[in-house]
Motif scaffolding. Structure first.
Motif, PDB file in Angstrom:
ATOM      1  N   HIS A 186       0.942  -1.274   0.098  1.00 57.99           N
ATOM      2  CA  HIS A 186       0.267   0.004  -0.014  1.00 57.99           C
ATOM      3  C   HIS A 186       1.011   1.068   0.042  1.00 57.99           C
ATOM      4  CE1 HIS A 186      -3.865  -2.048   0.447  1.00 57.99           C
ATOM      5  NE2 HIS A 186      -3.305  -2.493   1.330  1.00 57.99           N
ATOM      6  N   ARG A 187       0.511   2.424  -0.295  1.00 55.57           N
ATOM      7  CA  ARG A 187       0.964   3.617  -0.376  1.00 55.57           C
ATOM      8  C   ARG A 187      -0.064   4.734  -0.108  1.00 55.57           C
ATOM      9  NH1 ARG A 187       1.840   8.343  -3.276  1.00 55.57           N
ATOM     10  NH2 ARG A 187       4.138   8.876  -3.788  1.00 55.57           N
ATOM     11  N   ILE A 188       0.087   5.467   0.876  1.00 57.48           N
ATOM     12  CA  ILE A 188      -0.735   6.623   1.176  1.00 57.48           C
ATOM     13  C   ILE A 188       0.358   7.892   1.289  1.00 57.48           C
ATOM     14  CG2 ILE A 188      -2.606   5.427   2.210  1.00 57.48           C
ATOM     15  CD1 ILE A 188      -1.292   6.679   4.957  1.00 57.48           C
TER      16      ILE A 188
ATOM     17  N   SER B 278       6.309  17.342   7.931  1.00 59.19           N
ATOM     18  CA  SER B 278       7.559  16.460   8.522  1.00 59.19           C
ATOM     19  C   SER B 278       6.950  15.190   8.887  1.00 59.19           C
ATOM     20  CB  SER B 278       8.432  17.125   9.561  1.00 59.19           C
ATOM     21  OG  SER B 278       7.835  16.653  10.658  1.00 59.19           O
ATOM     22  N   PRO B 279       7.829  14.259   8.749  1.00 62.02           N
ATOM     23  CA  PRO B 279       7.271  12.648   9.066  1.00 62.02           C
ATOM     24  C   PRO B 279       7.453  12.399  10.367  1.00 62.02           C
ATOM     25  CG  PRO B 279       9.663  12.718   7.796  1.00 62.02           C
ATOM     26  CD  PRO B 279       9.418  14.096   8.230  1.00 62.02           C
ATOM     27  N   GLU B 280       7.414  13.614  11.343  1.00 62.65           N
ATOM     28  CA  GLU B 280       7.186  13.449  12.796  1.00 62.65           C
ATOM     29  C   GLU B 280       6.083  12.724  13.170  1.00 62.65           C
ATOM     30  OE1 GLU B 280       8.656  16.668  14.997  1.00 62.65           O
ATOM     31  OE2 GLU B 280       8.440  15.736  16.903  1.00 62.65           O
ATOM     32  N   GLN B 281       5.191  13.397  12.841  1.00 65.88           N
ATOM     33  CA  GLN B 281       3.817  12.731  13.299  1.00 65.88           C
ATOM     34  C   GLN B 281       3.330  11.581  12.982  1.00 65.88           C
ATOM     35  OE1 GLN B 281       0.400  15.628  13.996  1.00 65.88           O
ATOM     36  NE2 GLN B 281       1.622  16.900  12.672  1.00 65.88           N
ATOM     37  N   VAL B 282       3.698  11.326  11.919  1.00 60.44           N
ATOM     38  CA  VAL B 282       3.646   9.804  11.325  1.00 60.44           C
ATOM     39  C   VAL B 282       4.434   8.791  12.259  1.00 60.44           C
ATOM     40  CG1 VAL B 282       3.726   8.257   9.221  1.00 60.44           C
ATOM     41  CG2 VAL B 282       2.730  10.370   8.970  1.00 60.44           C
ATOM     42  N   TRP B 283       5.566   9.211  12.100  1.00 61.41           N
ATOM     43  CA  TRP B 283       6.461   8.443  12.936  1.00 61.41           C
ATOM     44  C   TRP B 283       6.063   8.091  14.188  1.00 61.41           C
ATOM     45  CZ3 TRP B 283      10.200   5.024  11.615  1.00 61.41           C
ATOM     46  CH2 TRP B 283      11.304   4.541  12.718  1.00 61.41           C
ATOM     47  N   ASN B 284       5.595   8.990  14.972  1.00 65.98           N
ATOM     48  CA  ASN B 284       5.122   8.908  16.304  1.00 65.98           C
ATOM     49  C   ASN B 284       3.672   7.937  16.379  1.00 65.98           C
ATOM     50  OD1 ASN B 284       7.158  10.408  17.384  1.00 65.98           O
ATOM     51  ND2 ASN B 284       5.990  12.286  17.412  1.00 65.98           N
ATOM     52  N   ALA B 285       2.979   7.993  15.320  1.00 64.23           N
ATOM     53  CA  ALA B 285       1.911   7.225  15.429  1.00 64.23           C
ATOM     54  C   ALA B 285       2.002   5.978  14.976  1.00 64.23           C
ATOM     55  CB  ALA B 285       0.961   7.801  14.335  1.00 64.23           C
ATOM     56  N   LEU B 286       3.290   5.484  14.623  1.00 66.13           N
ATOM     57  CA  LEU B 286       3.926   4.176  14.346  1.00 66.13           C
ATOM     58  C   LEU B 286       4.734   3.686  15.441  1.00 66.13           C
ATOM     59  CD1 LEU B 286       4.587   4.475  10.615  1.00 66.13           C
ATOM     60  CD2 LEU B 286       2.477   3.455  11.432  1.00 66.13           C
ATOM     61  N   THR B 287       5.303   4.399  16.052  1.00 64.17           N
ATOM     62  CA  THR B 287       6.262   4.074  17.078  1.00 64.17           C
ATOM     63  C   THR B 287       6.149   4.290  18.551  1.00 64.17           C
ATOM     64  OG1 THR B 287       7.344   6.015  16.928  1.00 64.17           O
ATOM     65  CG2 THR B 287       7.951   4.023  15.529  1.00 64.17           C
TER      66      THR B 287
ATOM     67  N   GLY C 281       5.007  18.921   0.912  1.00 69.05           N
ATOM     68  CA  GLY C 281       4.140  18.855   2.265  1.00 69.05           C
ATOM     69  C   GLY C 281       3.401  17.639   2.471  1.00 69.05           C
ATOM     70  N   TRP C 282       3.948  16.449   1.855  1.00 75.13           N
ATOM     71  CA  TRP C 282       3.418  15.070   2.176  1.00 75.13           C
ATOM     72  C   TRP C 282       4.497  14.225   2.718  1.00 75.13           C
ATOM     73  CZ3 TRP C 282      -1.468  14.170   0.386  1.00 75.13           C
ATOM     74  CH2 TRP C 282      -2.021  14.988  -0.672  1.00 75.13           C
ATOM     75  N   THR C 283       4.041  13.387   3.672  1.00 74.42           N
ATOM     76  CA  THR C 283       4.999  12.249   4.196  1.00 74.42           C
ATOM     77  C   THR C 283       4.239  11.262   3.365  1.00 74.42           C
ATOM     78  OG1 THR C 283       5.352  13.314   6.413  1.00 74.42           O
ATOM     79  CG2 THR C 283       5.361  10.818   6.211  1.00 74.42           C
ATOM     80  N   ILE C 284       5.070  10.440   2.485  1.00 74.33           N
ATOM     81  CA  ILE C 284       4.608   9.317   1.776  1.00 74.33           C
ATOM     82  C   ILE C 284       5.231   8.203   2.458  1.00 74.33           C
ATOM     83  CG2 ILE C 284       5.073   8.062  -0.528  1.00 74.33           C
ATOM     84  CD1 ILE C 284       3.846  11.124  -0.792  1.00 74.33           C
ATOM     85  N   VAL C 285       3.901   7.207   2.923  1.00 73.56           N
ATOM     86  CA  VAL C 285       4.095   6.131   3.516  1.00 73.56           C
ATOM     87  C   VAL C 285       3.881   4.765   2.562  1.00 73.56           C
ATOM     88  CG1 VAL C 285       2.886   4.581   5.502  1.00 73.56           C
ATOM     89  CG2 VAL C 285       3.166   7.215   5.352  1.00 73.56           C
ATOM     90  N   LEU C 286       5.188   4.195   2.509  1.00 69.10           N
ATOM     91  CA  LEU C 286       4.863   2.719   1.591  1.00 69.10           C
ATOM     92  C   LEU C 286       4.850   1.618   2.781  1.00 69.10           C
ATOM     93  CD1 LEU C 286       7.645   3.389  -1.169  1.00 69.10           C
ATOM     94  CD2 LEU C 286       5.330   3.470  -1.092  1.00 69.10           C
TER      95      LEU C 286
END
Lengths: 147, 147
Positions: A5-7, A13-22, A93-98
């Motif tokens: 998947h890819r969103i 910055s990737p910080e918020q996504v990173w925190n949501a994953l870790t 302006g996007w954090t791409i999540v693979l």
């Protein structure tokens, strides 16, 4: 055989996504509220979906803001031994999540289900970061008779 | 390398899902409003997503209410030659839809994108049959910078 998947998450910055994953708190806000354990490398995360069971994941690798790998150590037989790999990158302006859930042994119907279900949880992660609210289990999107 | 999905649609027979997959009007109500061509076996369906392009699909097989296969004959290079296979079955009050987009040649990032995007379109198909309203392009769910 892999689920891919890819969103893209609108964030600077990737910080918020990173925190949501870790973090246990972050994971509980988009995947399942019943998340416990240790999110540190070498730790084990326990994801539960009452009443049907869940998954135990060992955190194998964590490169902050870039890459995260879990290995499934307990759960449904089809999942045990598979790997879940997250790669992040910032594009303007996007954090791409693979996302890749790798090394399924057989192409069973449950794999079709999990693929669609992962998509809904990734959109939950996107909503959490963009709008402050995800849709973790038990309030997750029902896609079928298998929930 | 295949993209797999599974949804369940709450309906008493596969008829409505089948019609949504095998008529130009039905397809236009969950995938893209700009659908033209022939949905009959041997015909070619033209799916367009202005302004970015689209896909031409030959209808290879159609077993009413059970199985439908398309082959991509024109569109993005990664799609040409791939096969899209739909299997339906009725389980009590659910039409179970097994979706497989088969035979990708390379595991490229675009495949990750298409996998997530297919999930959103399958949920659009589910909404169309259950609630009378899908979310076809151009009003489809945006999942990233690639739309």
């Amino acid at each position: 055989m892999d689920i891919l998947h890819r969103i893209g998450v609108r964030t600077s910055s990737p910080e918020q996504v990173w925190n949501a994953l870790t973090t246990v708190d972050g994971l509980a806000r988009w995947w399942t509220e019943d998340t416990t354990g240790s999110a540190e490398p070498g730790g084990t995360l326990l994801f539960r979906f009452p009443p049907v069971g869940g998954f135990d994941m060992e955190v194998v690798e964590a490169q902050p803001g870039e890459r995260l790998t879990w290995r499934v150590v307990d759960g449904p037989a089809e999942w045990v031994g598979t790997t879940i790999d997250w790669r992040l990158r910032q594009d303007d302006g996007w954090t791409i999540v693979l996302f890749e859930h790798r090394d399924w042994r057989e192409q069973v119907e449950f794999m079709n289900h999990c693929s669609t279900k992962w998509a809904t949880f990734l959109l939950s992660l996107k909503s959490l970061v963009e709008d402050g609210k995800g849709a973790p289990a038990p309030g997750d999107v029902q896609i079928s008779d298998w929930h």
